[in-house]
Design a protein around this motif. Structure first.
Motif, short mmCIF file in Angstrom:
data_model
loop_
_atom_site.label_atom_id
_atom_site.label_comp_id
_atom_site.label_asym_id
_atom_site.label_seq_id
_atom_site.Cartn_x
_atom_site.Cartn_y
_atom_site.Cartn_z
N TYR A 16 -36.15 14.46 35.16
CA TYR A 16 -35.24 13.85 34.19
C TYR A 16 -34.95 12.45 34.73
O TYR A 16 -34.16 12.32 35.67
N ALA A 21 -35.99 17.86 38.70
CA ALA A 21 -35.29 19.14 38.52
C ALA A 21 -36.17 20.32 38.91
O ALA A 21 -35.70 21.32 39.44
N ASN A 41 -26.54 27.69 40.24
CA ASN A 41 -26.42 26.75 39.12
C ASN A 41 -27.20 25.49 39.44
O ASN A 41 -27.14 24.98 40.55
N GLY A 42 -27.93 25.01 38.46
CA GLY A 42 -28.66 23.76 38.64
C GLY A 42 -29.98 23.90 39.36
O GLY A 42 -30.64 22.91 39.67
N ALA A 43 -30.42 25.14 39.64
CA ALA A 43 -31.65 25.35 40.41
C ALA A 43 -32.91 24.95 39.63
O ALA A 43 -33.94 24.64 40.21
N GLY A 44 -32.82 24.99 38.30
CA GLY A 44 -33.98 24.65 37.48
C GLY A 44 -34.49 25.82 36.65
O GLY A 44 -35.58 25.75 36.05
N LYS A 45 -33.72 26.89 36.55
CA LYS A 45 -34.17 28.09 35.83
C LYS A 45 -34.32 27.84 34.34
O LYS A 45 -35.36 28.13 33.74
N THR A 46 -33.26 27.29 33.73
CA THR A 46 -33.29 27.07 32.28
C THR A 46 -34.37 26.05 31.92
O THR A 46 -35.10 26.21 30.93
N THR A 47 -34.48 25.00 32.74
CA THR A 47 -35.51 23.99 32.49
C THR A 47 -36.89 24.65 32.48
O THR A 47 -37.70 24.44 31.57
N ARG A 56 -39.28 22.39 25.60
CA ARG A 56 -39.03 21.21 26.42
C ARG A 56 -40.35 20.73 26.99
O ARG A 56 -41.22 21.55 27.31
N GLU A 158 -29.12 34.83 30.72
CA GLU A 158 -27.81 35.39 31.06
C GLU A 158 -27.22 36.26 29.95
O GLU A 158 -26.12 36.01 29.47
N HIS A 190 -26.85 35.82 36.89
CA HIS A 190 -26.18 35.50 38.15
C HIS A 190 -25.63 36.75 38.81
O HIS A 190 -24.99 36.68 39.85
#
Ligand code: ATP
Length: 254
Positions: A16, A21, A41-47, A56, A158, A190
């Protein structure tokens, strides 16, 4: 389980702007398994999931889903996967029956509301609107919508967050039934207790890297083999056991 890959990710990178990411991750999801992507959180899973779902753009790397390349065959992939929509995606004035009809129409598939709502035990809510459902019912309905196009793979981000202990367990049963009926399930959570009992394999993602991938059992055995010992449990039950014992196991939200 024959380990036939249904998703293959090779050296996937997502930037990004200047921020990396996802930093070159590779993994496979096997046909017919429940595969968990775990990490802070922020690890890159959703991306990562959204790139696989063709929602995406990747920066570089290769991803194939059920034999199709995300770059050249995104439409074929979209037809073969089910993705859980966030609540905002549901038209507020339609009831569940009407929403199922609407989604079926969008897919060009004839599925009766009774069939789809029956899969998630919501037939008695056919005339209710989405906003009138409990948290567990909302999750079950959104899972039903992922199944309309007979997908080969569903993606659940989740799905049990915010649910009470019974509703979580009932959702685990539903997810297992979906897997047992032949659909591959990719899930993020999580809750490590959930991943431990539900997932056939898990990958840990941290800082855009995959730092481990295996069955929950093997991960735990390997840690124990290093001499790791958990603080001894002093009691044979915990407060969640009390909750379930007092309030029962049945679905409570009709
Ligand atoms: N559209 C975007 N623009 C810029 N940065 C983004 C964008 N989307 C995500 N990021 C950043 O990329 C990193 C990975 O985010 P991502 O949502 O993939 O993490 P995650 O592992 O799913 O986290 P969570 O568990 O909180 O859902 C985060 O640092 C996030 O801030």
């Amino acid at each position: 389980m024959a380990n036939k890959p249904i998703i293959t990710v090779k050296n996937l990178v997502k930037n990004y702007g200047d921020f990396e990411a996802v930093k070159g991750i590779s993994f496979e999801v096997y046909e017919g398994e429940i595969f968990g992507l775990l990490g802070p959180n922020g690890a890159g899973k959703t991306t990562t999931l959204e790139i696989i779902e063709t929602l995406r753009e990747k920066t570089s790397g290769e991803v194939t889903v059920d034999g199709f390349d995300i770059e050249t065959d995104a439409d074929s992939i979209k037809k073969r996967i089910g993705v859980q929509l966030q609540a905002a995606g549901y038209y507020p004035n339609l009831n569940l029956s009407e929403l199922i009809d609407l989604f079926s129409g969008l897919y060009g598939i004839t599925k009766t509301p009774a069939e789809m709502l029956g899969k998630v035990a919501l037939n008695d809510k056919a005339k209710a609107k989405f906003k009138e459902l409990s948290g567990g019912q909302k999750q079950r309905f959104s899972i039903a919508t992922t199944l309309i196009n007979n997908p080969r793979i569903i993606f659940l981000d989740e799905p049990t967050t915010g649910l009470d202990p019974q509703a979580r367990r009932n959702l685990w049963d539903l997810i297992r039934e979906i897997r047992d009926a032949g659909t591959t399930v990719v899930i993020t959570t999580h809750y490590m207790d959930e991943a431990e009992v539900l997932c056939d394999r898990v990958a840990f993602v941290d800082g855009g890297h995959i730092i481990g991938i295996d069955t929950p059992d093997r991960f735990i055995d390997q840690l124990v083999a290093t001499g790791f010992e958990r603080a001894k449990q002093t009691k044979g039950a915990n407060l969640e056991d009390v909750f379930i014992n007092l309030t029962g196991k049945e679905w409570r939200e009709s």
